[in-house]
Design an enzyme around this catalytic site. Structure first.
Site, PDB file in Angstrom:
ATOM      1  N   GLU A 140      -8.941  -7.103   3.716  1.00  0.00           N
ATOM      2  CA  GLU A 140      -8.220  -8.172   3.013  1.00  0.00           C
ATOM      3  C   GLU A 140      -7.610  -9.146   4.011  1.00  0.00           C
ATOM      4  O   GLU A 140      -7.646 -10.367   3.806  1.00  0.00           O
ATOM      5  CB  GLU A 140      -7.165  -7.559   2.066  1.00  0.00           C
ATOM      6  CG  GLU A 140      -7.838  -6.938   0.837  1.00  0.00           C
ATOM      7  CD  GLU A 140      -7.089  -5.802   0.172  1.00  0.00           C
ATOM      8  OE1 GLU A 140      -5.860  -5.680   0.368  1.00  0.00           O
ATOM      9  OE2 GLU A 140      -7.750  -5.014  -0.552  1.00  0.00           O
ATOM     10  N   TYR A 157       0.798  -1.240   0.000  1.00  0.00           N
ATOM     11  CA  TYR A 157       0.000   0.000   0.000  1.00  0.00           C
ATOM     12  C   TYR A 157       0.826   1.284   0.000  1.00  0.00           C
ATOM     13  O   TYR A 157       0.484   2.233  -0.715  1.00  0.00           O
ATOM     14  CB  TYR A 157      -1.030  -0.033   1.145  1.00  0.00           C
ATOM     15  CG  TYR A 157      -2.243  -0.842   0.727  1.00  0.00           C
ATOM     16  CD1 TYR A 157      -3.332  -0.230   0.115  1.00  0.00           C
ATOM     17  CD2 TYR A 157      -2.276  -2.215   0.887  1.00  0.00           C
ATOM     18  CE1 TYR A 157      -4.422  -0.966  -0.316  1.00  0.00           C
ATOM     19  CE2 TYR A 157      -3.360  -2.975   0.458  1.00  0.00           C
ATOM     20  CZ  TYR A 157      -4.430  -2.339  -0.139  1.00  0.00           C
ATOM     21  OH  TYR A 157      -5.505  -3.071  -0.577  1.00  0.00           O
TER      22      TYR A 157
HETATM   23  C1  HEM Z   1      -6.361   2.411  -1.822  1.00  0.00           C
HETATM   24  C2  HEM Z   1      -5.655   1.701  -2.674  1.00  0.00           C
HETATM   25  C3  HEM Z   1      -6.203   0.911  -3.829  1.00  0.00           C
HETATM   26  C4  HEM Z   1      -7.347   1.085  -4.556  1.00  0.00           C
HETATM   27  C5  HEM Z   1      -8.423   2.151  -4.416  1.00  0.00           C
HETATM   28  C6  HEM Z   1      -7.370   0.036  -5.550  1.00  0.00           C
HETATM   29  C7  HEM Z   1      -8.376  -0.126  -6.481  1.00  0.00           C
HETATM   30  C8  HEM Z   1      -8.441  -1.155  -7.392  1.00  0.00           C
HETATM   31  C9  HEM Z   1      -9.510  -1.333  -8.349  1.00  0.00           C
HETATM   32  C10 HEM Z   1     -10.717  -0.424  -8.516  1.00  0.00           C
HETATM   33  C11 HEM Z   1      -9.235  -2.450  -9.055  1.00  0.00           C
HETATM   34  C12 HEM Z   1     -10.080  -3.050 -10.186  1.00  0.00           C
HETATM   35  C13 HEM Z   1     -10.963  -4.109  -9.582  1.00  0.00           C
HETATM   36  C14 HEM Z   1     -11.732  -4.840 -10.644  1.00  0.00           C
HETATM   37  O1  HEM Z   1     -12.733  -4.319 -11.060  1.00  0.00           O
HETATM   38  O2  HEM Z   1     -11.303  -5.921 -11.073  1.00  0.00           O
HETATM   39  C15 HEM Z   1      -8.001  -2.995  -8.551  1.00  0.00           C
HETATM   40  C16 HEM Z   1      -7.392  -4.111  -9.041  1.00  0.00           C
HETATM   41  C17 HEM Z   1      -6.117  -4.475  -8.706  1.00  0.00           C
HETATM   42  N1  HEM Z   1      -5.339  -3.927  -7.703  1.00  0.00           N
HETATM   43 FE1  HEM Z   1      -5.816  -2.385  -6.519  1.00  0.00          FE
HETATM   44  N2  HEM Z   1      -6.262  -0.736  -5.409  1.00  0.00           N
HETATM   45  C18 HEM Z   1      -5.524  -0.240  -4.383  1.00  0.00           C
HETATM   46  C19 HEM Z   1      -4.326  -0.742  -3.908  1.00  0.00           C
HETATM   47  C20 HEM Z   1      -3.637  -1.775  -4.486  1.00  0.00           C
HETATM   48  C21 HEM Z   1      -2.355  -2.247  -4.047  1.00  0.00           C
HETATM   49  C22 HEM Z   1      -1.580  -1.746  -2.846  1.00  0.00           C
HETATM   50  C23 HEM Z   1      -1.992  -3.249  -4.895  1.00  0.00           C
HETATM   51  C24 HEM Z   1      -0.717  -4.044  -4.837  1.00  0.00           C
HETATM   52  C25 HEM Z   1       0.261  -3.906  -5.640  1.00  0.00           C
HETATM   53  C26 HEM Z   1      -3.058  -3.410  -5.853  1.00  0.00           C
HETATM   54  C27 HEM Z   1      -3.079  -4.333  -6.861  1.00  0.00           C
HETATM   55  C28 HEM Z   1      -4.141  -4.577  -7.694  1.00  0.00           C
HETATM   56  C29 HEM Z   1      -4.134  -5.595  -8.737  1.00  0.00           C
HETATM   57  C30 HEM Z   1      -2.980  -6.530  -9.053  1.00  0.00           C
HETATM   58  C31 HEM Z   1      -5.370  -5.534  -9.373  1.00  0.00           C
HETATM   59  C32 HEM Z   1      -5.846  -6.376 -10.565  1.00  0.00           C
HETATM   60  C33 HEM Z   1      -5.196  -5.791 -11.781  1.00  0.00           C
HETATM   61  C34 HEM Z   1      -5.437  -6.543 -13.071  1.00  0.00           C
HETATM   62  O3  HEM Z   1      -6.516  -7.124 -13.280  1.00  0.00           O
HETATM   63  O4  HEM Z   1      -4.503  -6.500 -13.876  1.00  0.00           O
HETATM   64  N3  HEM Z   1      -4.036  -2.502  -5.578  1.00  0.00           N
HETATM   65  N4  HEM Z   1      -7.541  -2.192  -7.540  1.00  0.00           N
END
Ligand code: HEM
Ligand SMILES: Cc1cc2nc3c(=O)[nH]c(=O)nc-3n(C[C@H](O)[C@H](O)[C@H](O)COP(=O)(O)OP(=O)(O)OC[C@H]3O[C@@H](n4cnc5c(N)ncnc54)[C@H](O)[C@@H]3O)c2cc1C
Length: 397
Positions: free
Chosen positions: A137, A95
């Site tokens: 999580e 994060y």
């Molecule tokens: C407050 C912080 C964060 C927010 C608001 C956020 C938001 C999101 C959103 C909206 C999605 C798309 C979900 C979907 O519809 O499938 C997503 C996917 C993802 N997030 Fe986050 N995220 C955050 C932090 C993180 C962190 C710290 C990581 C770690 C590296 C991360 C890794 C991912 C990954 C790997 C995906 C899927 C990407 C893909 O399909 O290629 N996120 N996140």
């Protein structure tokens, strides 16, 4: 939760996020992958290249900013993100990386408009959301580890069987190498495979396609043109191949309903059938009226026909309809063409009291979503999954 000053500073950025949100998130990913290559393997390159992931993140950031004074209104969007992160194994230590790069991206894209005060307000707002996601999580990880047959992090499975389901889809039956029990999953959930192909770490989600309660997990994978993992699985994963697997997650599951006889409509296109077949396996014996509509290009690409026919033959409450848009000579669909509003209307109860689950290629989903709404199905009864980041169906509807 936030001071009035923080709220107004965040609210003041809403118009600019509407215009520049995607530019910010695109820049954010560039910065993060350059400075923290260690997190690259979590992300799917295709979702970066198509812009769907940057759009999904921009949409989430904008919704957060726009609702900063009434966050309960967007709470419904969080389970999907939490489940996606937990499925992929996102950890608390990631994060601060995302936070730093996001703030830097906001600063660099907005330039002088991003005053120190605005950046400080965004820092505070980001931290609050990060704390919430980290806690939720961790709850998923802890639950998955504590339940019977559960685990945390990677577990090694061996491919016990491979079955070709169509010309493009092959099922892989996965059994744990430790021969221990298996965590129960809810039909519709998916697991994550961790692979290293030519030295590149890759993570991919695959829906569980068999009935729950078996001593294996089954995934059914479509060979994607030029797809890294799907082609590797088709070409190199044989009986005996070991795979590292993260526990099942996902919130696209059959909603618990007090009315156990409420009709269920499962509408899928192509490989979108995988979670629906698991749902059908679980729901068919309940006696609930089920319509299973599946669209395929032609018989050669129609997976699981035999099993769906078996379930329909064994359960009088299950009715099926197969529709092909490019039938081959000798194919025997029930209809030709595509799933239209008129076709769906024929399968909905008159009072529209139905749970409609759908999944398929984006244009198919836009069309089913639009038809469902036009036919008077309540929006919260239209349930869908994307085999990638969440996309907007409403614009098209
Ligand atoms: C407050 C912080 C964060 C927010 C608001 C956020 C938001 C999101 C959103 C909206 C999605 C798309 C979900 C979907 O519809 O499938 C997503 C996917 C993802 N997030 Fe986050 N995220 C955050 C932090 C993180 C962190 C710290 C990581 C770690 C590296 C991360 C890794 C991912 C990954 C790997 C995906 C899927 C990407 C893909 O399909 O290629 N996120 N996140
Ligand atoms: C919740 C969920 C459940 C899923 N369930 C299933 C399932 O049951 N069965 C199933 O088959 N799939 C499922 N998927 C999809 C699966 O996770 C993979 O996305 C799919 O197998 C493709 O992965 P791949 O590595 O083969 O292809 P990728 O390598 O990711 O490529 C996909 C496409 O993008 C193109 N591409 C890749 N990188 C780039 C780039 N840099 N620039 C331009 N184009 C690029 C490729 O040429 C290819 O056409 C699911 C996904 C999700 C999110």
């Amino acid at each position: 939760m936030f001071s009035t000053q923080t709220i107004s500073l965040i609210q003041a950025t809403v118009p600019v996020l509407q215009l520049q949100g995607e530019a910010i998130t695109q820049h954010f990913y560039r910065l993060m992958f350059e400075h923290h290559p260690e997190v690259k393997g979590f992300f799917n390159e295709a979702h970066q290249a198509s812009g769907t992931q940057a759009r999904a993140l921009a949409g989430a950031v904008l919704a957060y900013a726009a609702h900063i004074d009434r966050l309960d209104e967007i709470a419904g969007a969080l389970p999907r993100i939490i489940q996606k992160h937990a499925a992929l194994g996102v950890l608390p230590e990631h994060y601060p990386i995302v936070g730093r790069c996001l703030l830097q991206a906001i600063k660099e894209v907005l330039g002088d408009a991003a005053t120190d005060e605005i950046i400080a307000a965004w820092g505070e707002a980001y931290q609050a959301l990060a704390d919430l996601l980290i806690a939720a999580e961790e709850q998923v990880y802890a639950d998955n580890a504590a339940r019977d047959g559960g685990w945390r992090g990677e577990r090694v499975f061996r491919i016990a069987r491979r079955v070709a389901e169509s010309e493009l889809i092959t099922s892989f039956y996965l059994e744990p190498v430790d021969q221990g029990p298996l965590l129960a999953f809810a039909p519709g959930q998916y697991l994550t495979l961790l692979l290293s192909i030519d030295g590149q770490p890759l993570r991919r989600n695959y829906s569980l396609s068999d009935a729950p309660g078996k001593p294996w997990y089954r995934i059914s994978v479509k060979r994607e043109a030029n797809g890294r993992v799907s082609n590797w699985l088709h070409d190199h994963a044989t009986v005996g191949t070991e795979l590292r697997v993260l526990p099942p997650c996902g919130d696209f599951v059959l909603a618990p309903t007090a009315d156990t006889q409420r009709p269920l409509l499962l509408v899928t296109g192509g490989v979108g059938i995988t979670p629906a077949i698991s749902m059908l396996e679980a729901a068919a014996p309940t006696g609930r009226p089920i319509r299973f509509i599946h669209a395929a290009r032609h018989g050669g690409l129609h997976a699981f026909r035999h099993r769906v026919d078996e379930l329909a033959a064994a359960h009088a409450n299950v009715e099926v309809l197969y529709i092909y848009d490019q039938p081959r000579p000798g194919d025997t669909p029930h209809a030709t063409g595509v799933v239209t509003t008129d076709l769906l209307a024929d399968h909905l109860p008159a009072d529209r009291d139905v749970d409609l689950y759908f999944l398929g290629p984006k244009p198919f989903m836009q069309s089913v979503y639009g038809s469902g709404l036009a036919l008077g199905v309540a929006p919260d009864r239209l349930r869908y999954e994307f085999f990638g980041p969440l996309e907007d169906l409403k614009a098209a509807a």
